[in-house]
Structures are given as C-alpha cells and as structure tokens.
Motif scaffolding. Structure first.
Motif, PDB file in Angstrom:
ATOM      1  N   UNK A 219     -37.176 -19.782   4.217  1.00 14.53           N
ATOM      2  CA  UNK A 219     -36.026 -19.764   3.127  1.00 14.53           C
ATOM      3  C   UNK A 219     -36.396 -20.529   1.724  1.00 14.53           C
ATOM      4  N   UNK A 220     -37.291 -21.376   1.813  1.00 15.32           N
ATOM      5  CA  UNK A 220     -37.826 -22.063   0.612  1.00 15.32           C
ATOM      6  C   UNK A 220     -38.585 -21.019  -0.255  1.00 15.32           C
ATOM      7  N   UNK A 221     -39.456 -20.407   0.566  1.00 12.91           N
ATOM      8  CA  UNK A 221     -40.529 -19.444   0.001  1.00 12.91           C
ATOM      9  C   UNK A 221     -39.443 -18.106  -0.437  1.00 12.91           C
ATOM     10  N   UNK A 222     -38.579 -17.741   0.053  1.00 11.95           N
ATOM     11  CA  UNK A 222     -37.779 -16.618  -0.002  1.00 11.95           C
ATOM     12  C   UNK A 222     -36.933 -16.830  -1.519  1.00 11.95           C
ATOM     13  N   UNK A 223     -36.397 -18.165  -1.424  1.00 11.81           N
ATOM     14  CA  UNK A 223     -35.483 -18.452  -2.634  1.00 11.81           C
ATOM     15  C   UNK A 223     -36.564 -18.428  -3.798  1.00 11.81           C
ATOM     16  N   UNK A 224     -37.752 -18.981  -3.858  1.00 14.66           N
ATOM     17  CA  UNK A 224     -38.634 -19.080  -4.759  1.00 14.66           C
ATOM     18  C   UNK A 224     -39.218 -17.853  -5.194  1.00 14.66           C
ATOM     19  N   UNK A 230     -38.929 -11.581 -11.836  1.00  8.76           N
ATOM     20  CA  UNK A 230     -38.366 -11.472 -13.164  1.00  8.76           C
ATOM     21  C   UNK A 230     -38.009  -9.864 -13.520  1.00  8.76           C
ATOM     22  N   UNK A 231     -38.759  -9.185 -12.659  1.00 10.24           N
ATOM     23  CA  UNK A 231     -38.708  -7.715 -12.995  1.00 10.24           C
ATOM     24  C   UNK A 231     -37.805  -6.837 -11.919  1.00 10.24           C
ATOM     25  N   UNK A 232     -37.507  -7.601 -10.869  1.00 12.89           N
ATOM     26  CA  UNK A 232     -36.465  -6.919  -9.944  1.00 12.89           C
ATOM     27  C   UNK A 232     -37.559  -6.015  -8.959  1.00 12.89           C
ATOM     28  N   UNK A 233     -38.809  -6.401  -8.819  1.00  6.88           N
ATOM     29  CA  UNK A 233     -39.659  -5.747  -7.930  1.00  6.88           C
ATOM     30  C   UNK A 233     -39.197  -5.841  -6.422  1.00  6.88           C
ATOM     31  N   UNK A 234     -38.811  -6.926  -6.139  1.00  4.49           N
ATOM     32  CA  UNK A 234     -38.487  -7.317  -4.699  1.00  4.49           C
ATOM     33  C   UNK A 234     -37.359  -6.647  -4.313  1.00  4.49           C
ATOM     34  N   UNK A 235     -37.189  -6.602  -2.845  1.00  2.00           N
ATOM     35  CA  UNK A 235     -35.955  -6.131  -2.365  1.00  2.00           C
ATOM     36  C   UNK A 235     -34.766  -7.152  -2.802  1.00  2.00           C
ATOM     37  N   UNK A 236     -33.686  -6.690  -2.870  1.00  6.54           N
ATOM     38  CA  UNK A 236     -32.313  -7.719  -3.116  1.00  6.54           C
ATOM     39  C   UNK A 236     -32.345  -8.355  -1.725  1.00  6.54           C
ATOM     40  N   UNK A 237     -32.675  -7.904  -0.795  1.00  4.42           N
ATOM     41  CA  UNK A 237     -32.168  -8.448   0.476  1.00  4.42           C
ATOM     42  C   UNK A 237     -33.010  -9.789   0.494  1.00  4.42           C
ATOM     43  N   UNK A 238     -34.158  -9.966  -0.350  1.00  2.69           N
ATOM     44  CA  UNK A 238     -34.902 -11.171  -0.027  1.00  2.69           C
ATOM     45  C   UNK A 238     -33.950 -12.442   0.006  1.00  2.69           C
ATOM     46  N   UNK A 239     -33.329 -12.558  -0.986  1.00  2.00           N
ATOM     47  CA  UNK A 239     -32.416 -13.856  -1.459  1.00  2.00           C
ATOM     48  C   UNK A 239     -31.268 -14.152  -0.371  1.00  2.00           C
ATOM     49  N   UNK A 240     -30.809 -12.898   0.095  1.00  2.00           N
ATOM     50  CA  UNK A 240     -29.981 -12.800   1.309  1.00  2.00           C
ATOM     51  C   UNK A 240     -30.506 -13.444   2.594  1.00  2.00           C
ATOM     52  N   UNK A 241     -31.730 -12.921   2.893  1.00  2.00           N
ATOM     53  CA  UNK A 241     -32.690 -13.467   4.115  1.00  2.00           C
ATOM     54  C   UNK A 241     -32.685 -14.861   3.929  1.00  2.00           C
ATOM     55  N   UNK A 242     -32.740 -15.388   2.685  1.00  2.00           N
ATOM     56  CA  UNK A 242     -33.067 -16.810   2.552  1.00  2.00           C
ATOM     57  C   UNK A 242     -31.998 -17.673   2.859  1.00  2.00           C
ATOM     58  N   UNK A 243     -30.747 -16.999   2.825  1.00  2.00           N
ATOM     59  CA  UNK A 243     -29.509 -17.895   3.431  1.00  2.00           C
ATOM     60  C   UNK A 243     -29.062 -17.487   4.743  1.00  2.00           C
ATOM     61  N   UNK A 244     -29.952 -16.687   5.384  1.00  2.00           N
ATOM     62  CA  UNK A 244     -29.767 -16.183   6.766  1.00  2.00           C
ATOM     63  C   UNK A 244     -30.949 -16.042   7.467  1.00  2.00           C
ATOM     64  N   UNK A 245     -31.812 -17.098   7.282  1.00  2.00           N
ATOM     65  CA  UNK A 245     -33.284 -17.148   8.056  1.00  2.00           C
ATOM     66  C   UNK A 245     -32.961 -17.201   9.514  1.00  2.00           C
ATOM     67  N   UNK A 246     -32.330 -18.408   9.879  1.00  2.00           N
ATOM     68  CA  UNK A 246     -32.206 -18.602  11.247  1.00  2.00           C
ATOM     69  C   UNK A 246     -31.591 -17.438  12.272  1.00  2.00           C
ATOM     70  N   UNK A 247     -30.396 -16.735  11.777  1.00  2.00           N
ATOM     71  CA  UNK A 247     -30.103 -15.702  12.575  1.00  2.00           C
ATOM     72  C   UNK A 247     -31.134 -14.594  12.302  1.00  2.00           C
ATOM     73  N   UNK A 248     -31.801 -14.498  11.349  1.00  2.00           N
ATOM     74  CA  UNK A 248     -32.833 -13.431  11.276  1.00  2.00           C
ATOM     75  C   UNK A 248     -34.037 -13.671  12.318  1.00  2.00           C
ATOM     76  N   UNK A 249     -34.327 -15.071  12.350  1.00  2.00           N
ATOM     77  CA  UNK A 249     -35.335 -15.412  13.412  1.00  2.00           C
ATOM     78  C   UNK A 249     -34.971 -15.168  14.594  1.00  2.00           C
TER      79      UNK A 249
END
Length: 271
Positions: A219-224, A230-249
């Motif tokens: 989650x620390x890496x996903x949040x970072x 800055x350009x919105x190149x990553x999936x918007x889900x990345x920040x969501x997974x950062x808050x739900x890492x354990x259920x994702x795992x």
C-alpha cells in the motif's frame, strides 16, 4: 472508456462476440456505453468454456488477460455463495475462516477485477519497464526509483506495489515464511524517504512475516505511485487498491488456490 482501457484486445472482443453469439460491433458499442457489464461477459458460460475448456487444448484461443479475467470473475462468483474462505496459515496450510465479506466487497467492483486480471497477465507475459531493471527483483526496482524521471518513478512505484501483491497473493507459500532483514527493508523504503521505523511491519514472531511485510510495503508503494503520477498515466484503481491491499491479497490467495494451484494446499483446522 474505450475497449483498450478495459484491457481487451480486438482479438479478445472477437472471441467474446463469438462465444456469446453477438455481432462484434454491437458488443463493442455496449461495452463503450456500459463498461461495467464486462463482468457479465467474463462469467458467460460460452466465454468460460472458450477460455478454460477449449475444444483444442493445444490452440491458444484467449489472451493472458482474458484468461485471468475469466478466472477472477469465477473466483468472485464463488465468494457470493459461500460463507467460508481458506486463509493462509503456512506453506501448504490453510485454515477455514468466516471473514468472507471483505473479499465479496472487493470483487464487486469491475475495475478491481480487471486490475487483478491485468496484474496476473503482466507476470505471465512481462512487459518491459521504462528502465533496465530486473522486474521481479524488489531491491533492483527500488534502487532505480531513486534515479528515475517523475513519470518513470510513478510506474516503478506501481510495479513495486504489483510485486508485493503478486508475491503475497499468488506466491503466498514462498513469500509468507520469509522475513525481510532490516537492511533490505531500509533499501526498499529509501526511495520514499522512509525508514523501517516509519512503517508498521507486523509482529516479528508472526507465522507470516513475508506476507505481513508485503501488506505494509505494498500500500505504501501504491500510494506513492498515485502521488507521483502527475499525468494520470496509471490506472485510477491503483489508489483504490492501496486502501484495500489486504482483501486484494486474500482474494488472490483464494483465486490461486482454487484455479491456479488446485489441490496444492492442505486444509487444516486447529481447535
């Protein structure tokens, strides 16, 4: 949202249309108008059969992404009809637990299912990273983060999160018992200007020190990554997974045990 944003290639779309007996153009228009309906396609009997039970097992009919998307949707469907899920408790050891609701909630969002399918496909069919790193080596990727340009930094940080999720979710038996020594942890956190004292890594006496570490670092890496994007190149889900890492795992643990390594774990219960 275009078809490519959903993760589908033109070949995937043609297979989905054929498996559901629909014109390609009609299906494309529907997905562009109602992208969330893609999960219904992943669970369609014709699509499941084409992806998992092809008439010719020696002929590759689906892309890695579509294959894993079908499996991820099957795993999500499983969770709707059960009150028990097997929790990792050690190499080849699982303990039935009733804590299923967080996994159900996680898998209800199409974006999360697609994210995990894409993650699995990436490790099945690796794509080059923006810098000459060993994509499977946490320490090597972290070292390059420090010297990367801003856009490359975001991708490398997101890949570190992906590695943490893949290792703890799919390779739990290998990852779980392995402790990360303090020096390695310091090197992994250095690109974020953090130290081991800045993060919670779990109980040192835990039976799963490796998974505990990944659940903290991921989650620390996903949040970072989200902050650096800055350009919105990553999936918007990345920040969501950062808050739900354990259920994702845990969802990936269930998926891997049920479909990628069936029969590979021993179900145990201690009273």
């Amino acid at each position: 949202m275009g078809i490519q944003r959903l993760g589908l290639s033109d070949e995937d779309l043609e297979l989905l249309a054929e498996a559901t007996d629909r014109p390609v153009d009609e299906l494309r228009s529907e997905l562009e108008a109602r992208p969330w309906s893609i999960l219904d396609l992943f669970g369609h009997p014709g699509v499941v059969e084409a992806a998992l039970e092809p008439e010719d097992p020696f002929r590759v009919l689906v892309s890695p992404f579509l294959f894993f998307a079908v499996i991820a949707q099957k795993a999500a469907t499983d969770l709707r009809s059960t009150n028990v899920v097997n929790e990792w408790t050690g190499p080849r050891q699982r303990l039935p637990v009733f804590d299923v609701e967080p996994l159900r909630e996680f898998s209800e969002a199409p974006g999360r299912v697609i994210f995990l399918a894409r993650l699995l496909a990436t490790f099945c069919e690796p794509r080059p990273l923006p810098l000459p790193v060993n994509a499977l080596d946490l320490e090597d990727v972290a070292a390059w983060v420090e010297v990367a340009e801003p856009d490359d930094r975001a991708h490398l940080l997101a890949h570190l999160g992906d590695l943490a999720l893949f290792r703890s979710g799919v390779l739990a038996d290998e990852t779980g018992p392995q402790s990360l020594d303090r020096d390695l942890l310091e090197r992994l956190l250095r690109p974020l200007d953090l130290t081991v004292d800045d993060v919670t890594l779990g109980d040192p006496a835990s039976i799963s020190p490796g998974i505990d570490a990944m659940e903290s670092l991921g989650p620390t890496w996903y949040r970072a990554a989200s902050e650096a994007d800055q350009r919105g190149a990553l999936s918007v889900v990345v920040s969501d997974i950062a808050t739900r890492f354990r259920p994702a795992r845990r969802f990936l643990n269930h998926l891997a045990d049920a479909y990628l390594n069936p029969g590979g774990a021993t179900i145990g219960c201690s009273l």
